[in-house]
Scaffold this active site. Structure first.
Site, PDB file in Angstrom:
ATOM      1  N   ASP A   1      23.405  40.548 -15.449  1.00  0.00           N
ATOM      2  CA  ASP A   1      22.418  39.482 -15.598  1.00  0.00           C
ATOM      3  C   ASP A   1      22.708  38.426 -14.535  1.00  0.00           C
ATOM      4  OD1 ASP A   1      20.393  37.766 -16.652  1.00  0.00           O
ATOM      5  OD2 ASP A   1      20.825  38.488 -18.670  1.00  0.00           O
TER       6      ASP A   1
ATOM      7  N   HIS B   1       8.475  44.137 -19.644  1.00  0.00           N
ATOM      8  CA  HIS B   1       7.237  43.426 -19.988  1.00  0.00           C
ATOM      9  C   HIS B   1       7.122  42.069 -19.290  1.00  0.00           C
ATOM     10  CE1 HIS B   1       8.830  41.101 -23.800  1.00  0.00           C
ATOM     11  NE2 HIS B   1       9.619  40.944 -22.766  1.00  0.00           N
TER      12      HIS B   1
END
Length: 331
Positions: free
Chosen positions: A194, A240
């Site tokens: 991340d 998404h």
């Protein structure tokens, strides 16, 4: 005449959510984790007006968040695990979803103007804003844990982890998915990938789970940097946030990072292929429009086509917890 019940249920759903959020704010679940309480004791301990306390606590019983026996209230197992503030490894009461339930209040303006709530032009802007401070980063990470926990538990049980040794969670937030998997499968090790700002939350979370020796954080930007190599790559609630071309770019990078026979595991609130049943998948897609212009949720059929285009084979879709599903693709 037909019954108005489907519409009435949606009106009341807002009040159900607000009742739970009030209980979190008042510390109901944290206090009841210490010992069962009568209504009078709860009113005194939590500073709730005696006139309303019984209706309030009984409403929480009816919502499935508390139990009552012999006039005393206790947490149900789910509340004890996820709504007790003294359990930092699993507490969801401070998640972004809990704090920002007012999102929906601005949906009308988003639908009329097409402008994101916080002015983001794309996913890059969104993440730059979210990761701008330690406080907003931690709130976002807690939100991702709240959104992912049900799927993480189901994936830990249902995916054939015995066939693999390593996993890398791409866009790991604080590491809920990998943490739940490693708790059940002691032969595995994991990398959380991340942005650098996610490291403190990830390391705190893995310490609380007792997994710091088996989970390592690797900082990076998944568009600019190579993805870590592992037997299984996980993309949870990541695709998404992006448009079709960015989705394909990430899938191609995942294919490149995996060894032959490796697995890509995607989990999302998938829209059903007929776009008729999974209302939450469609609502979450509306939330993407509200926060991340260009992002949208998708059907299993759409994802199958993207995975084939990226070079994957043996793709399967499996429903998980609630509205969530996982897609597994083999290189």
């Amino acid at each position: 005449m037909t019954s108005p019940q489907p519409i009435s249920d949606l009106f009341w759903a807002h009040w159900k959510t607000k009742t739970m959020l009030s209980a979190i704010a008042l510390g109901v679940f944290t206090e009841l984790a210490k010992e069962p309480l009568s209504a009078a004791e709860a009113a005194n301990r939590l500073r709730i007006t005696p006139a309303a306390v019984t209706d309030f606590l009984d409403a929480l019983v009816a919502l499935g968040l508390l139990d009552r026996a012999d006039g005393r209230y206790t947490n149900v197992p789910e509340s004890a695990e996820y709504l007790d503030a003294n359990k930092p490894a699993t507490y969801l009461g401070d998640s972004y979803l809990a704090q920002c339930s007012g999102w929906a209040d601005d949906l009308t303006n988003v639908l009329r103007t097409g402008e994101a709530l916080r002015g983001a032009r794309d996913g890059q802007d969104f993440y730059q804003a979210v990761y701008d401070s330690a406080e907003s980063t931690r709130a976002f990470q807690r939100d991702m844990t709240a959104l992912s926990m049900g799927s993480a538990l189901a994936i830990a049980e249902r995916f054939p982890w015995q066939q693999y040794r390593t996993l890398a969670d791409i866009g790991c937030a604080e590491g809920a998915l990998a943490g739940q998997v490693l708790r059940q499968h002691p032969h595995l090790t994991a990398i959380g990938f991340d942005l650098p700002q996610a490291r403190p939350g990830f390391e705190a979370y893995t310490r609380n789970l007792g997994l710091a020796d088996r989970m390592a954080f690797q900082p990076g930007d998944f568009f600019r940097d190579p993805l870590p190599s592992a037997d299984v790559l996980v993309l949870g609630h990541v695709l998404h946030n992006w448009g079709r071309e960015e989705k394909l770019q990430l899938l191609r990078k995942a294919h490149q990072a995996l060894p032959q026979g490796g697995a890509l595991l995607i989990y999302e609130t998938l829209i059903d292929d007929d776009r008729r049943r999974n209302a939450l998948g469609l609502i979450l897609s509306l939330m993407m429009h509200a926060e991340v212009p260009g992002g949208y949720d998708y059907t299993g059929a759409e994802c199958r086509a993207w995975l084939a285009e990226a070079g994957f084979c043996k793709v399967r879709v499996e429903e998980l917890d609630g509205p969530e599903s996982m897609i597994v693709a083999i290189k």
